[in-house]
Design a protein around this motif. Sequence first.
Motif, mmCIF file in Angstrom:
data_model
loop_
_atom_site.group_PDB
_atom_site.id
_atom_site.type_symbol
_atom_site.label_atom_id
_atom_site.label_comp_id
_atom_site.label_asym_id
_atom_site.label_seq_id
_atom_site.Cartn_x
_atom_site.Cartn_y
_atom_site.Cartn_z
ATOM 1 N N HIS A 129 0.752 -1.189 0.061
ATOM 2 C CA HIS A 129 0.016 -0.195 0.056
ATOM 3 C C HIS A 129 0.867 1.242 0.068
ATOM 4 C CE1 HIS A 129 -3.399 -2.669 1.024
ATOM 5 N NE2 HIS A 129 -2.379 -3.393 1.692
ATOM 6 N N ALA A 130 0.532 2.185 -0.756
ATOM 7 C CA ALA A 130 1.429 3.403 -0.685
ATOM 8 C C ALA A 130 0.416 4.679 -0.878
ATOM 9 C CB ALA A 130 2.150 3.270 -2.110
ATOM 10 N N MET A 131 1.178 5.667 -0.361
ATOM 11 C CA MET A 131 0.455 7.204 -0.447
ATOM 12 C C MET A 131 1.460 8.084 -0.462
ATOM 13 S SD MET A 131 -2.216 8.752 0.688
ATOM 14 C CE MET A 131 -2.788 10.126 1.261
ATOM 15 N N GLU A 132 0.964 9.156 -1.399
ATOM 16 C CA GLU A 132 1.866 10.241 -1.869
ATOM 17 C C GLU A 132 1.537 11.430 -1.348
ATOM 18 O OE1 GLU A 132 4.378 10.724 -5.295
ATOM 19 O OE2 GLU A 132 2.919 12.073 -5.969
ATOM 20 N N VAL A 133 2.105 12.149 -0.730
ATOM 21 C CA VAL A 133 1.616 13.688 -0.080
ATOM 22 C C VAL A 133 2.413 14.496 -1.054
ATOM 23 C CG1 VAL A 133 1.558 15.355 1.847
ATOM 24 C CG2 VAL A 133 1.424 12.964 2.160
ATOM 25 N N ARG A 134 1.834 15.442 -1.470
ATOM 26 C CA ARG A 134 2.592 16.706 -2.290
ATOM 27 C C ARG A 134 2.309 18.151 -1.729
ATOM 28 N NH1 ARG A 134 1.890 15.559 -8.835
ATOM 29 N NH2 ARG A 134 2.489 13.268 -8.624
ATOM 30 N N TRP A 135 3.460 18.866 -1.489
ATOM 31 C CA TRP A 135 3.449 20.202 -1.005
ATOM 32 C C TRP A 135 4.126 21.034 -2.090
ATOM 33 C CZ3 TRP A 135 6.988 23.690 0.105
ATOM 34 C CH2 TRP A 135 6.653 24.721 0.745
ATOM 35 N N HIS B 257 11.540 11.357 9.376
ATOM 36 C CA HIS B 257 10.422 10.669 9.977
ATOM 37 C C HIS B 257 10.631 9.105 9.134
ATOM 38 C CE1 HIS B 257 6.479 9.907 11.479
ATOM 39 N NE2 HIS B 257 5.891 9.477 10.282
ATOM 40 N N GLY B 258 11.676 9.094 8.275
ATOM 41 C CA GLY B 258 11.959 7.646 7.651
ATOM 42 C C GLY B 258 10.890 7.446 6.317
ATOM 43 N N VAL B 259 10.705 8.645 5.651
ATOM 44 C CA VAL B 259 9.957 8.446 4.366
ATOM 45 C C VAL B 259 10.778 8.767 3.282
ATOM 46 C CG1 VAL B 259 7.844 8.528 5.666
ATOM 47 C CG2 VAL B 259 8.575 10.628 4.734
ATOM 48 N N ASP B 260 10.335 8.542 1.847
ATOM 49 C CA ASP B 260 11.199 8.875 0.571
ATOM 50 C C ASP B 260 10.256 10.398 0.362
ATOM 51 O OD1 ASP B 260 12.557 6.612 0.545
ATOM 52 O OD2 ASP B 260 10.954 5.652 -0.663
ATOM 53 N N SER C 79 6.449 10.028 -0.300
ATOM 54 C CA SER C 79 6.063 8.871 -0.488
ATOM 55 C C SER C 79 6.191 7.830 0.813
ATOM 56 C CB SER C 79 6.721 7.961 -1.588
ATOM 57 O OG SER C 79 6.786 8.850 -2.750
ATOM 58 N N VAL C 80 5.032 7.307 0.853
ATOM 59 C CA VAL C 80 5.078 6.293 2.238
ATOM 60 C C VAL C 80 4.362 4.946 1.824
ATOM 61 C CG1 VAL C 80 4.068 6.040 4.421
ATOM 62 C CG2 VAL C 80 4.427 8.320 3.642
ATOM 63 N N SER C 81 4.916 4.016 2.236
ATOM 64 C CA SER C 81 4.371 2.719 1.853
ATOM 65 C C SER C 81 4.637 1.769 2.899
ATOM 66 C CB SER C 81 5.246 2.039 0.556
ATOM 67 O OG SER C 81 6.528 1.925 0.867
ATOM 68 N N ASP C 82 3.821 0.770 2.803
ATOM 69 C CA ASP C 82 4.007 -0.345 3.886
ATOM 70 C C ASP C 82 3.118 -1.586 3.538
ATOM 71 O OD1 ASP C 82 3.425 -1.889 6.500
ATOM 72 O OD2 ASP C 82 4.404 0.033 7.272
ATOM 73 N N ASP D 127 1.044 -3.320 5.358
ATOM 74 C CA ASP D 127 0.005 -3.268 5.810
ATOM 75 C C ASP D 127 -0.808 -2.116 6.058
ATOM 76 O OD1 ASP D 127 -1.856 -4.652 8.251
ATOM 77 O OD2 ASP D 127 -1.465 -2.702 9.227
ATOM 78 N N LEU D 128 -2.098 -2.172 5.493
ATOM 79 C CA LEU D 128 -3.013 -0.890 5.057
ATOM 80 C C LEU D 128 -3.121 0.052 6.657
ATOM 81 C CD1 LEU D 128 -4.469 0.975 3.340
ATOM 82 C CD2 LEU D 128 -6.568 -0.439 3.700
ATOM 83 N N GLN D 129 -3.390 -0.599 7.656
ATOM 84 C CA GLN D 129 -3.398 0.009 9.062
ATOM 85 C C GLN D 129 -1.947 0.889 9.316
ATOM 86 O OE1 GLN D 129 -6.256 0.812 10.519
ATOM 87 N NE2 GLN D 129 -5.002 2.275 11.654
ATOM 88 N N ALA D 130 -1.023 -0.059 9.130
ATOM 89 C CA ALA D 130 0.472 0.454 9.477
ATOM 90 C C ALA D 130 0.631 1.784 8.577
ATOM 91 C CB ALA D 130 1.329 -0.288 9.168
ATOM 92 N N LEU D 131 0.206 1.721 7.377
ATOM 93 C CA LEU D 131 0.128 2.905 6.267
ATOM 94 C C LEU D 131 -0.393 3.984 6.925
ATOM 95 C CD1 LEU D 131 1.243 4.102 3.811
ATOM 96 C CD2 LEU D 131 -0.844 3.514 2.583
ATOM 97 N N ARG D 132 -1.657 3.895 7.346
ATOM 98 C CA ARG D 132 -2.558 4.950 7.861
ATOM 99 C C ARG D 132 -1.862 5.524 8.929
ATOM 100 N NH1 ARG D 132 -7.719 1.239 7.692
ATOM 101 N NH2 ARG D 132 -8.591 1.610 5.302
ATOM 102 N N ASP D 133 -1.320 4.713 9.998
ATOM 103 C CA ASP D 133 -0.457 5.301 11.128
ATOM 104 C C ASP D 133 0.621 6.100 10.686
ATOM 105 O OD1 ASP D 133 -2.460 3.831 12.635
ATOM 106 O OD2 ASP D 133 -1.424 2.111 13.273
ATOM 107 N N ARG D 134 1.194 5.649 9.699
ATOM 108 C CA ARG D 134 2.662 6.220 9.303
ATOM 109 C C ARG D 134 2.010 7.583 8.693
ATOM 110 N NH1 ARG D 134 6.357 3.299 5.979
ATOM 111 N NH2 ARG D 134 7.899 4.668 6.502
ATOM 112 N N VAL D 135 1.056 7.734 7.874
ATOM 113 C CA VAL D 135 0.615 8.986 7.084
ATOM 114 C C VAL D 135 0.256 9.838 8.288
ATOM 115 C CG1 VAL D 135 -0.972 9.887 5.653
ATOM 116 C CG2 VAL D 135 0.095 7.881 5.181
ATOM 117 N N ASP D 136 -0.484 9.481 8.968
ATOM 118 C CA ASP D 136 -1.024 10.243 10.301
ATOM 119 C C ASP D 136 0.047 10.886 10.966
ATOM 120 O OD1 ASP D 136 -3.538 9.749 9.510
ATOM 121 O OD2 ASP D 136 -3.946 8.464 11.484
ATOM 122 N N ALA D 137 1.213 10.159 11.399
ATOM 123 C CA ALA D 137 2.212 10.589 12.080
ATOM 124 C C ALA D 137 3.080 11.379 11.451
ATOM 125 C CB ALA D 137 2.877 9.387 12.422
ATOM 126 N N LEU D 138 3.093 11.276 10.039
ATOM 127 C CA LEU D 138 3.883 12.104 9.140
ATOM 128 C C LEU D 138 3.137 13.434 9.023
ATOM 129 C CD1 LEU D 138 6.111 12.813 6.913
ATOM 130 C CD2 LEU D 138 4.251 12.098 5.257
#
Length: 74
Positions: free
Chosen positions: A5-11, A28-31, A46-49, A51-62
């Motif tokens: 699972h992956a998520m990309e945040v753009r700014w 925070h350990g992301v690309d 870019s954040v990936s994991d 496990d979907l819940q782990a990805l959500r937790d990492r994105v929230d923390a980011l």
Amino acid sequence: MGEMHAMEVRWSGSSEVAEVLKAAAEGHGVDVAAETSSGTTTLRISVSDTDLQALRDRVDALLVVLSAAEEALG
């Protein structure tokens, strides 16, 4: 291989703010990729994991880390 699972945040914004946000995200350990064009810097985080819940937790923390870094700028 299992699921990924992956998520990309753009700014986009000034290079000064981009450097602070980039450092916070990298800590925070992301690309993080940065590109500057016409005086505006765009960050792609870019954040990936596996496990979907782990990805959500990492994105929230980011997002918390990025928010704190932005607030520290004033």
